[in-house]
Structures are given as structure tokens and as C-alpha cells.
Design a protein around this motif. Structure first.
Motif, PDB file in Angstrom:
ATOM      1  N   LEU A  36     -11.604   7.622   2.116  1.00 46.28           N
ATOM      2  CA  LEU A  36     -12.069   5.871   2.692  1.00 46.28           C
ATOM      3  C   LEU A  36     -13.966   6.041   2.555  1.00 46.28           C
ATOM      4  CD1 LEU A  36     -10.113   6.139   6.058  1.00 46.28           C
ATOM      5  CD2 LEU A  36      -9.477   5.354   4.225  1.00 46.28           C
ATOM      6  N   PRO A  37     -14.143   5.310   1.187  1.00 46.47           N
ATOM      7  CA  PRO A  37     -15.496   5.173   0.691  1.00 46.47           C
ATOM      8  C   PRO A  37     -16.300   4.248   1.381  1.00 46.47           C
ATOM      9  CG  PRO A  37     -13.893   5.405  -1.035  1.00 46.47           C
ATOM     10  CD  PRO A  37     -13.027   5.461  -0.262  1.00 46.47           C
ATOM     11  N   LEU A  38     -15.432   3.372   1.295  1.00 48.42           N
ATOM     12  CA  LEU A  38     -16.030   1.982   1.982  1.00 48.42           C
ATOM     13  C   LEU A  38     -16.506   1.543   3.324  1.00 48.42           C
ATOM     14  CD1 LEU A  38     -14.132  -0.392   0.487  1.00 48.42           C
ATOM     15  CD2 LEU A  38     -16.194   0.397  -1.164  1.00 48.42           C
ATOM     16  N   VAL A  39     -15.735   2.802   3.999  1.00 50.86           N
ATOM     17  CA  VAL A  39     -16.127   3.126   5.690  1.00 50.86           C
ATOM     18  C   VAL A  39     -17.686   3.857   5.545  1.00 50.86           C
ATOM     19  CG1 VAL A  39     -15.545   3.663   8.226  1.00 50.86           C
ATOM     20  CG2 VAL A  39     -13.407   3.126   6.119  1.00 50.86           C
ATOM     21  N   ARG A 132     -13.375  -9.527  11.378  1.00 50.47           N
ATOM     22  CA  ARG A 132     -13.499  -8.355  10.305  1.00 50.47           C
ATOM     23  C   ARG A 132     -13.972  -9.600   8.907  1.00 50.47           C
ATOM     24  NH1 ARG A 132     -11.032  -2.674  11.305  1.00 50.47           N
ATOM     25  NH2 ARG A 132     -12.778  -1.562  12.823  1.00 50.47           N
ATOM     26  N   ARG A 133     -12.856 -10.111   9.092  1.00 52.11           N
ATOM     27  CA  ARG A 133     -12.343 -11.128   7.319  1.00 52.11           C
ATOM     28  C   ARG A 133     -13.504 -12.748   7.941  1.00 52.11           C
ATOM     29  NH1 ARG A 133      -6.548  -9.999   7.576  1.00 52.11           N
ATOM     30  NH2 ARG A 133      -6.582  -8.874   5.816  1.00 52.11           N
ATOM     31  N   GLU A 134     -14.063 -12.112   9.283  1.00 55.29           N
ATOM     32  CA  GLU A 134     -15.612 -12.883   9.194  1.00 55.29           C
ATOM     33  C   GLU A 134     -16.779 -12.642   8.671  1.00 55.29           C
ATOM     34  OE1 GLU A 134     -13.422 -16.692  12.546  1.00 55.29           O
ATOM     35  OE2 GLU A 134     -14.584 -14.792  12.631  1.00 55.29           O
ATOM     36  N   GLN A 135     -16.355 -11.459   8.499  1.00 53.46           N
ATOM     37  CA  GLN A 135     -17.963 -10.788   8.610  1.00 53.46           C
ATOM     38  C   GLN A 135     -18.122 -11.178   6.816  1.00 53.46           C
ATOM     39  OE1 GLN A 135     -19.186 -10.463  11.483  1.00 53.46           O
ATOM     40  NE2 GLN A 135     -17.285 -10.417  11.964  1.00 53.46           N
ATOM     41  N   PRO A 136     -19.869 -10.266   6.579  1.00 48.17           N
ATOM     42  CA  PRO A 136     -20.093 -10.568   5.325  1.00 48.17           C
ATOM     43  C   PRO A 136     -18.706  -9.364   4.105  1.00 48.17           C
ATOM     44  CG  PRO A 136     -21.924  -9.578   6.866  1.00 48.17           C
ATOM     45  CD  PRO A 136     -20.574  -9.614   7.897  1.00 48.17           C
ATOM     46  N   PHE A 137     -18.561  -8.648   4.899  1.00 47.05           N
ATOM     47  CA  PHE A 137     -17.497  -7.623   3.905  1.00 47.05           C
ATOM     48  C   PHE A 137     -16.256  -8.024   3.788  1.00 47.05           C
ATOM     49  CE2 PHE A 137     -15.709  -5.955   6.996  1.00 47.05           C
ATOM     50  CZ  PHE A 137     -16.232  -5.652   8.100  1.00 47.05           C
ATOM     51  N   TRP A 139     -15.325 -10.455   2.710  1.00 52.78           N
ATOM     52  CA  TRP A 139     -14.187 -11.398   1.145  1.00 52.78           C
ATOM     53  C   TRP A 139     -13.734  -9.811   0.695  1.00 52.78           C
ATOM     54  CZ3 TRP A 139     -15.856  -8.526  -2.891  1.00 52.78           C
ATOM     55  CH2 TRP A 139     -17.947  -7.733  -2.687  1.00 52.78           C
ATOM     56  N   GLN A 140     -13.659  -8.758   0.907  1.00 48.59           N
ATOM     57  CA  GLN A 140     -13.070  -7.645   0.107  1.00 48.59           C
ATOM     58  C   GLN A 140     -12.488  -7.535   1.331  1.00 48.59           C
ATOM     59  OE1 GLN A 140     -16.337  -4.706  -0.427  1.00 48.59           O
ATOM     60  NE2 GLN A 140     -15.380  -3.788  -2.379  1.00 48.59           N
ATOM     61  N   GLU A 141     -11.125  -7.145   0.176  1.00 46.56           N
ATOM     62  CA  GLU A 141     -10.130  -7.228   1.023  1.00 46.56           C
ATOM     63  C   GLU A 141      -9.425  -5.256   1.161  1.00 46.56           C
ATOM     64  OE1 GLU A 141      -6.791  -8.085   3.981  1.00 46.56           O
ATOM     65  OE2 GLU A 141      -7.937  -9.158   2.466  1.00 46.56           O
ATOM     66  N   GLU A 142     -10.338  -4.504   0.522  1.00 47.48           N
ATOM     67  CA  GLU A 142     -10.558  -3.548   0.578  1.00 47.48           C
ATOM     68  C   GLU A 142     -10.830  -3.076   1.727  1.00 47.48           C
ATOM     69  OE1 GLU A 142      -9.211   0.601  -0.588  1.00 47.48           O
ATOM     70  OE2 GLU A 142      -8.266  -1.367  -1.056  1.00 47.48           O
ATOM     71  N   ALA A 143     -12.011  -3.364   1.809  1.00 44.88           N
ATOM     72  CA  ALA A 143     -12.180  -2.957   2.606  1.00 44.88           C
ATOM     73  C   ALA A 143     -12.092  -2.857   4.068  1.00 44.88           C
ATOM     74  CB  ALA A 143     -13.985  -3.918   2.987  1.00 44.88           C
ATOM     75  N   ARG A 145      -8.482  -2.849   4.833  1.00 47.48           N
ATOM     76  CA  ARG A 145      -8.197  -2.097   4.862  1.00 47.48           C
ATOM     77  C   ARG A 145      -8.212  -1.045   5.283  1.00 47.48           C
ATOM     78  NH1 ARG A 145      -5.473   2.467   2.340  1.00 47.48           N
ATOM     79  NH2 ARG A 145      -7.067   2.178   0.640  1.00 47.48           N
ATOM     80  N   GLN A 146      -9.466  -0.317   4.404  1.00 44.71           N
ATOM     81  CA  GLN A 146     -10.249   1.240   5.196  1.00 44.71           C
ATOM     82  C   GLN A 146     -10.821   1.431   6.119  1.00 44.71           C
ATOM     83  OE1 GLN A 146     -12.777   3.142   1.831  1.00 44.71           O
ATOM     84  NE2 GLN A 146     -11.770   2.378  -0.019  1.00 44.71           N
ATOM     85  N   LEU A 147     -11.918  -0.186   6.887  1.00 47.21           N
ATOM     86  CA  LEU A 147     -11.471   0.421   8.197  1.00 47.21           C
ATOM     87  C   LEU A 147     -10.235   0.537   8.838  1.00 47.21           C
ATOM     88  CD1 LEU A 147     -14.305  -2.610   8.378  1.00 47.21           C
ATOM     89  CD2 LEU A 147     -14.527  -0.550   8.751  1.00 47.21           C
ATOM     90  N   ALA A 148      -8.711  -0.292   8.769  1.00 49.71           N
ATOM     91  CA  ALA A 148      -8.016  -0.257   9.510  1.00 49.71           C
ATOM     92  C   ALA A 148      -7.250   1.269   9.613  1.00 49.71           C
ATOM     93  CB  ALA A 148      -6.765  -0.876   8.269  1.00 49.71           C
ATOM     94  N   GLY A 149      -7.948   1.566   8.343  1.00 53.67           N
ATOM     95  CA  GLY A 149      -7.968   3.494   7.934  1.00 53.67           C
ATOM     96  C   GLY A 149      -8.252   3.963   8.794  1.00 53.67           C
ATOM     97  N   MET A 150      -9.513   3.484   9.376  1.00 50.20           N
ATOM     98  CA  MET A 150     -10.530   4.100  10.393  1.00 50.20           C
ATOM     99  C   MET A 150      -9.789   4.060  11.712  1.00 50.20           C
ATOM    100  SD  MET A 150     -14.678   3.205  11.318  1.00 50.20           S
ATOM    101  CE  MET A 150     -13.780   1.872  11.826  1.00 50.20           C
TER     102      MET A 150
END
Length: 258
Positions: A36-39, A132-137, A139-143, A145-150
Motif C-alpha cells: 500500500l505505497p500511497l498510504v 475522502r474523495r473531497e480531499q486533495p488526494f 482525484w486519485q482513485e487508487e489512493a 482504494r489503498q486507504l480502504a485497504g488500510m
């Protein structure tokens, strides 16, 4: 052991339960999660050496976090974090002083009756993803997804419950993590269009009351010392008992990479 000591122990154990790998370093512990490199939270160095210098920690982060695009340091000792802040910010790091707030008093007023309630994991996850989709990140759907993994890792690490207001719509949600004695209210988020309706008050109070009913003490949350939510939490009966520091650098220059 003080309430602050117990909170710090809970935070340390949480980090170590949810990351892929825990690796000792000369100045602390590297928490590594290449899956989960984006977390940012799961790819960081927790500083444990009170005599660490900013230069040493930057070098350590560059070496051990080379596989990810960010650099993050976590410092649970407030005095050490305050000492490191000037040198790190001078090198382009963002410094965050995070208040540890423990619920000690009744709220200034109750939430609207029936507004906040425990909800299903699916409902809580839907509200959190929308926030989370309203936060600065966002726009990045992969982020996302990875936060949901967290989030799934948190659910495996501790008893996890979701709360929301209104319970049948997208407004505000939060999560309650507990080991049976200590509980953390986390991931509080209200959608921009639904603010000003008492949803955050109702959600946080529902979670905190549930933790107290379980016999948890302390019931705590962590919030940015420079942001407005701390004022709401004080109204809800939370008092600051200390602080931790986080240092983040984004993006990292990777000129030597393909």
C-alpha cells in the motif's frame, strides 16, 4: 501508566499490527507496507531515539522509504518533535502537531435525539469514501482504494465499529477502534455539503458513548493542533493531554529513477 502513556502504547501497537513489516533502525522503527505505497501512515519511520538529529532522520527516511514517493516521520515524544520541527521545516518538510484529546467531561449539550447511531461497516465505508474523495488526494482513485485497504487492516487489528449521522444517508461518519480497555475515535469526516447540521457532534458522541459503555478508559482522538475540529471536540468533553508530531515531505525528487 498515565493516560497519555496508554494512548501512545495503543498507537504504537496499532502501527505494528497494520503494517507489512516492522524493521528496527538506528533511531527508531521503520513501518513498511510496500503493498500500500500511497498510504503515508503505513510507510513511515517512528522516531524513538530522543537524541536523533534532523540530518540523521532525513538520511534514514531516504534509505528506508526509497520505494515510496513520500517521506514520513512520526514522533510520539512531544519535546523531541518540537526540537526537530525547525530543522525539518527548513528542509521542506510539513510539520503537524497533533493533539491527543481524551474525553473527560460531559458535552456542552447533547446531540439531536436519534441523529447519530452505529451503522453497518458498509454504510460507514460509503460515507468515508465520499469524504475522502473531497480531499486533495480524492482525484486519485487508487489512493482511495489503498486507504480502504488500510481500513481493513484496522478492522483485523482491533474491535471496529462504525457510526454515522444521519444513519440512513451521506453526512458524517467515524470509526471506533478498541482493544477492550482503550478506544480511539478516528476517521471523523463530514461531507462539505452536509456541514453545519450537527452531524459531527452526533456521530462523535455516539461513538464515544459506545466506548464508555464498553468500559474503555481512556477514550481518545487525535486532531491537528492548528485546525478547527479541536474546538468542537472540546465542546464534546475532550481535553488535550499531550501531543505527537508527524513530519511529511511530498513529493520526493526521484531524478535517478526511471
Amino acid at each position: 501508566m498515565t493516560a497519555l502513556d496508554r494512548v501512545r502504547a495503543f498507537l504504537r501497537e496499532t502501527d505494528e499490527r497494520i503494517c507489512d513489516e516492522r524493521r528496527a533502525t538506528p533511531h527508531g522503527v521503520a513501518l513498511l507496507t510496500p503493498s500500500l505505497p500511497l498510504v503515508w501512515q503505513l510507510n513511515a519511520i517512528r522516531v524513538e531515539d530522543p537524541d536523533s538529529s534532523a540530518a540523521d532522520l532525513v538520511a534514514e527516511a531516504d534509505e528506508l522509504l526509497a520505494a515510496v514517493a513520500h517521506r514520513k516521520l512520526v514522533v510520539h515524544d512531544e519535546d523531541v518533535g518540537a526540537r526537530l520541527a525547525p530543522a525539518l521545516t527548513a528542509q521542506g518538510w510539513n510539520a503537524f502537531r497533533l493533539l491527543v484529546m481524551v474525553r473527560r467531561r460531559p458535552p456542552d449539550r447533547p446531540a439531536e435525539a436519534g441523529l447519530g447511531a452505529e451503522v453497518s461497516r458498509e454504510r460507514g465505508a460509503a460515507v468515508l469514501a465520499a469524504f475522502r474523495r473531497e480531499q486533495p488526494f480524492g482525484w486519485q482513485e487508487e489512493a482511495i482504494r489503498q486507504l480502504a485497504g488500510m481500513d481493513e487492516r484496522f478492522a483485523r487489528a482491533w474491535s471496529t465499529r462504525d457510526f454515522a449521522a444521519p444513519a440512513d444517508g451521506l453526512g458524517c461518519s467515524c470509526r471506533l477502534y478498541s482493544d477492550g480497555t482503550v478506544a480511539q475515535v478516528d476517521e471523523v469526516g463530514t461531507l462539505e455539503a452536509r456541514r453545519g447540521h450537527g452531524y459531527a457532534r452526533a456521530t462523535v458522541l455516539a461513538a464515544a458513548d459506545a466506548a464508555a459503555a464498553e468500559g474503555c478508559d481512556p477514550v481518545f482522538l487525535v486532531t491537528d493542533a492548528s485546525d478547527w475540529p479541536q474546538h468542537l471536540y472540546r465542546k464534546l468533553g475532550f481535553d488535550a493531554i499531550g501531543a505527537v508530531y508527524e513530519f511529511l515531505k511530498l513529493p520526493v525528487e526521484t531524478a535517478d529513477r526511471a
